[in-house]
Design a protein around this motif. Structure first.
Motif, PDB file in Angstrom:
ATOM      1  N   ASP A 171       1.272  -1.148  -0.066  1.00  0.00           N
ATOM      2  CA  ASP A 171       0.090   0.420  -0.406  1.00  0.00           C
ATOM      3  C   ASP A 171       0.795   0.959   0.184  1.00  0.00           C
ATOM      4  O   ASP A 171       0.940   1.877   1.047  1.00  0.00           O
ATOM      5  N   ARG A 172       1.326   1.141  -1.143  1.00  0.00           N
ATOM      6  CA  ARG A 172       2.502   2.487  -1.526  1.00  0.00           C
ATOM      7  C   ARG A 172       1.633   4.312  -0.748  1.00  0.00           C
ATOM      8  O   ARG A 172       2.647   4.911  -0.571  1.00  0.00           O
ATOM      9  N   ASP A 173       0.836   4.378  -1.373  1.00  0.00           N
ATOM     10  CA  ASP A 173      -0.191   5.724  -0.958  1.00  0.00           C
ATOM     11  C   ASP A 173      -0.323   5.463  -0.134  1.00  0.00           C
ATOM     12  O   ASP A 173      -1.597   6.380   0.386  1.00  0.00           O
ATOM     13  N   GLY A 174      -0.868   4.853   0.991  1.00  0.00           N
ATOM     14  CA  GLY A 174      -1.284   4.968   2.586  1.00  0.00           C
ATOM     15  C   GLY A 174      -2.999   4.659   2.564  1.00  0.00           C
ATOM     16  O   GLY A 174      -3.333   5.786   3.752  1.00  0.00           O
ATOM     17  N   ASP A 175      -3.342   4.314   1.677  1.00  0.00           N
ATOM     18  CA  ASP A 175      -5.113   4.326   1.263  1.00  0.00           C
ATOM     19  C   ASP A 175      -5.868   3.515   1.854  1.00  0.00           C
ATOM     20  O   ASP A 175      -6.778   3.577   1.914  1.00  0.00           O
ATOM     21  N   GLY A 176      -4.987   2.501   2.176  1.00  0.00           N
ATOM     22  CA  GLY A 176      -5.496   1.113   3.024  1.00  0.00           C
ATOM     23  C   GLY A 176      -6.176   0.343   1.825  1.00  0.00           C
ATOM     24  O   GLY A 176      -6.671  -0.267   1.909  1.00  0.00           O
ATOM     25  N   GLN A 177      -5.855   0.556   1.030  1.00  0.00           N
ATOM     26  CA  GLN A 177      -6.530  -0.238   0.074  1.00  0.00           C
ATOM     27  C   GLN A 177      -4.745  -1.013  -0.573  1.00  0.00           C
ATOM     28  O   GLN A 177      -3.815  -0.025  -1.572  1.00  0.00           O
ATOM     29  N   VAL A 178      -5.375  -1.618  -1.244  1.00  0.00           N
ATOM     30  CA  VAL A 178      -4.058  -2.416  -2.675  1.00  0.00           C
ATOM     31  C   VAL A 178      -4.681  -3.031  -3.389  1.00  0.00           C
ATOM     32  O   VAL A 178      -5.550  -3.637  -4.272  1.00  0.00           O
ATOM     33  N   SER A 179      -4.196  -2.543  -4.995  1.00  0.00           N
ATOM     34  CA  SER A 179      -4.605  -2.846  -6.166  1.00  0.00           C
ATOM     35  C   SER A 179      -3.955  -3.313  -6.949  1.00  0.00           C
ATOM     36  O   SER A 179      -2.592  -3.824  -6.796  1.00  0.00           O
ATOM     37  N   TYR A 180      -4.306  -4.408  -8.030  1.00  0.00           N
ATOM     38  CA  TYR A 180      -3.588  -5.547  -8.502  1.00  0.00           C
ATOM     39  C   TYR A 180      -2.539  -5.086  -9.966  1.00  0.00           C
ATOM     40  O   TYR A 180      -0.917  -5.790  -8.796  1.00  0.00           O
ATOM     41  N   ALA A 181      -2.315  -3.605  -9.563  1.00  0.00           N
ATOM     42  CA  ALA A 181      -1.226  -2.847  -9.971  1.00  0.00           C
ATOM     43  C   ALA A 181      -0.135  -3.072  -8.733  1.00  0.00           C
ATOM     44  O   ALA A 181       1.435  -3.391  -9.229  1.00  0.00           O
ATOM     45  N   ASP A 182      -0.591  -2.776  -7.825  1.00  0.00           N
ATOM     46  CA  ASP A 182       0.331  -2.638  -6.680  1.00  0.00           C
ATOM     47  C   ASP A 182       1.045  -3.874  -6.062  1.00  0.00           C
ATOM     48  O   ASP A 182       2.222  -4.462  -5.512  1.00  0.00           O
ATOM     49  N   LEU A 183       0.395  -5.144  -5.968  1.00  0.00           N
ATOM     50  CA  LEU A 183       0.606  -6.302  -5.784  1.00  0.00           C
ATOM     51  C   LEU A 183       1.530  -6.842  -6.372  1.00  0.00           C
ATOM     52  O   LEU A 183       2.749  -7.511  -6.954  1.00  0.00           O
ATOM     53  N   LEU A 184       1.175  -6.816  -8.009  1.00  0.00           N
ATOM     54  CA  LEU A 184       2.290  -6.817  -8.804  1.00  0.00           C
ATOM     55  C   LEU A 184       3.439  -6.027  -9.088  1.00  0.00           C
ATOM     56  O   LEU A 184       4.628  -6.467  -9.215  1.00  0.00           O
ATOM     57  N   LYS A 185       3.456  -4.763  -8.524  1.00  0.00           N
ATOM     58  CA  LYS A 185       4.937  -4.293  -8.540  1.00  0.00           C
ATOM     59  C   LYS A 185       5.837  -5.311  -7.920  1.00  0.00           C
ATOM     60  O   LYS A 185       6.790  -5.213  -7.402  1.00  0.00           O
ATOM     61  N   VAL A 186       5.032  -4.856  -6.779  1.00  0.00           N
ATOM     62  CA  VAL A 186       6.097  -5.330  -5.333  1.00  0.00           C
ATOM     63  C   VAL A 186       6.187  -6.906  -6.119  1.00  0.00           C
ATOM     64  O   VAL A 186       7.739  -7.629  -5.859  1.00  0.00           O
ATOM     65  N   ILE A 187       5.633  -7.886  -6.432  1.00  0.00           N
ATOM     66  CA  ILE A 187       5.882  -9.030  -6.688  1.00  0.00           C
ATOM     67  C   ILE A 187       7.428  -8.859  -7.459  1.00  0.00           C
ATOM     68  O   ILE A 187       7.898 -10.262  -7.628  1.00  0.00           O
ATOM     69  N   LYS A 188       6.948  -8.263  -9.051  1.00  0.00           N
ATOM     70  CA  LYS A 188       8.333  -7.962  -9.510  1.00  0.00           C
ATOM     71  C   LYS A 188       9.198  -7.757  -9.495  1.00  0.00           C
ATOM     72  O   LYS A 188      10.458  -8.714  -9.104  1.00  0.00           O
ATOM     73  N   SER A 189       9.518  -7.069  -8.200  1.00  0.00           N
ATOM     74  CA  SER A 189      10.469  -6.462  -7.468  1.00  0.00           C
ATOM     75  C   SER A 189      11.235  -7.425  -6.685  1.00  0.00           C
ATOM     76  O   SER A 189      12.659  -7.974  -7.096  1.00  0.00           O
ATOM     77  N   ILE A 190      10.358  -8.602  -6.285  1.00  0.00           N
ATOM     78  CA  ILE A 190      10.735  -9.705  -5.876  1.00  0.00           C
ATOM     79  C   ILE A 190      11.711 -10.820  -6.308  1.00  0.00           C
ATOM     80  O   ILE A 190      13.045 -11.078  -6.252  1.00  0.00           O
ATOM     81  N   TYR A 191      10.703 -10.522  -7.601  1.00  0.00           N
ATOM     82  CA  TYR A 191      11.373 -11.328  -8.109  1.00  0.00           C
ATOM     83  C   TYR A 191      13.207 -11.006  -8.656  1.00  0.00           C
ATOM     84  O   TYR A 191      13.338 -11.830  -9.308  1.00  0.00           O
ATOM     85  N   LYS A 192      13.038 -10.161  -9.510  1.00  0.00           N
ATOM     86  CA  LYS A 192      14.242  -9.190  -9.596  1.00  0.00           C
ATOM     87  C   LYS A 192      15.142  -9.484  -8.665  1.00  0.00           C
ATOM     88  O   LYS A 192      16.434  -8.842  -9.530  1.00  0.00           O
ATOM     89  N   MET A 193      14.844  -9.315  -7.550  1.00  0.00           N
ATOM     90  CA  MET A 193      15.700  -9.117  -6.407  1.00  0.00           C
ATOM     91  C   MET A 193      16.252 -10.751  -5.759  1.00  0.00           C
ATOM     92  O   MET A 193      17.548 -10.930  -6.187  1.00  0.00           O
ATOM     93  N   ILE A 194      15.391 -12.039  -6.572  1.00  0.00           N
ATOM     94  CA  ILE A 194      16.205 -12.987  -6.002  1.00  0.00           C
ATOM     95  C   ILE A 194      16.723 -13.531  -7.509  1.00  0.00           C
ATOM     96  O   ILE A 194      17.646 -13.853  -7.314  1.00  0.00           O
ATOM     97  N   GLY A 195      16.230 -12.850  -8.249  1.00  0.00           N
ATOM     98  CA  GLY A 195      17.488 -13.094 -10.108  1.00  0.00           C
ATOM     99  C   GLY A 195      16.570 -14.381 -10.304  1.00  0.00           C
ATOM    100  O   GLY A 195      16.883 -15.994  -9.567  1.00  0.00           O
ATOM    101  N   PHE A 196      16.092 -14.414 -11.306  1.00  0.00           N
ATOM    102  CA  PHE A 196      15.373 -15.711 -12.549  1.00  0.00           C
ATOM    103  C   PHE A 196      17.030 -16.450 -12.604  1.00  0.00           C
ATOM    104  O   PHE A 196      16.159 -18.052 -12.688  1.00  0.00           O
ATOM    105  N   SER A 197      18.214 -16.471 -12.515  1.00  0.00           N
ATOM    106  CA  SER A 197      18.769 -16.916 -13.174  1.00  0.00           C
ATOM    107  C   SER A 197      19.011 -18.551 -11.781  1.00  0.00           C
ATOM    108  O   SER A 197      20.565 -19.188 -11.794  1.00  0.00           O
TER     109      SER A 197
END
Length: 195
Positions: A109-135
């Protein structure tokens, strides 16, 4: 906690022990390490990224570090002091499942409005995949891409994939664990088993 102290004072120790459940010895060790790595006592966003890079050398933790920084910066001052660090660390690693999810919700919930959109969810999950490293990481077949994992979490929270653009996840929905399996909980809990 002054700039030059090498130990926590008795009052801070007592408060942090009560708030976290860490022992005096553990708190002193964490504080010593924090002050060694952050002599100013103010962990900046850049320093936070350096720490993540040490733990994830095969991926790129930049996005994830930027997304999670504000969850650790509980006072919203642009840096993380020791108290904020240890309180967040305690919740993210030792808290109950609901406490961990409440804390993780701040990351989504980046903007602190108490709600998470699908785009918010996907952004964090993408960052986790990128951090872990696909290889280096192995993903389940139904979670090969960040989008597949986001879809899985979205569905587990009772959301309809046809409403990804308009539906939102509330804090209550995010922390309602009774219908979530372990994999989904792990996907939502950004610092699961941190220490």
């Amino acid at each position: 906690m002054g700039q030059k102290t090498s130990k926590l004072n008795k009052e801070d120790l007592t408060k942090l022990r009560a708030e976290t459940g860490f022992t005096t010895r553990e708190l002193q060790q964490w504080y010593k390490g924090f002050r060694r790595d952050v002599p100013t006592g103010q962990l900046t966003k850049e320093d936070f990224l350096k720490i993540h890079k040490q733990f994830y050398p095969f991926g790129d933790p930049t996005d994830f570090s930027n997304l999670t920084f504000h969850a650790f910066d509980v006072n919203d001052v642009g840096y993380i002091d020791f108290k904020s660090f240890i309180l967040s660390l305690n919740t993210a690693s030792h808290g109950t499942t609901e406490q961990k999810l409440r804390w993780s919700f701040k990351v989504y919930d980046r903007d602190g409005d108490g709600q998470v959109s699908y785009a918010d969810l996907l952004k964090v999950i993408k960052s986790i995949y990128k951090m872990i490293g696909f290889s280096t990481a192995k993903f389940d077949e139904d979670e090969i891409t960040p989008e597949m994992r986001a879809d899985k979490v979205w569905l587990a929270l009772g959301k309809d994939l046809t409403r990804k653009e308009s539906d939102l996840i509330t804090l209550t929905e995010f922390t309602n664990v009774k219908n979530l399996d372990k994999e989904t909980l792990d996907a939502m809990n950004v610092y699961n088993d941190l220490i």
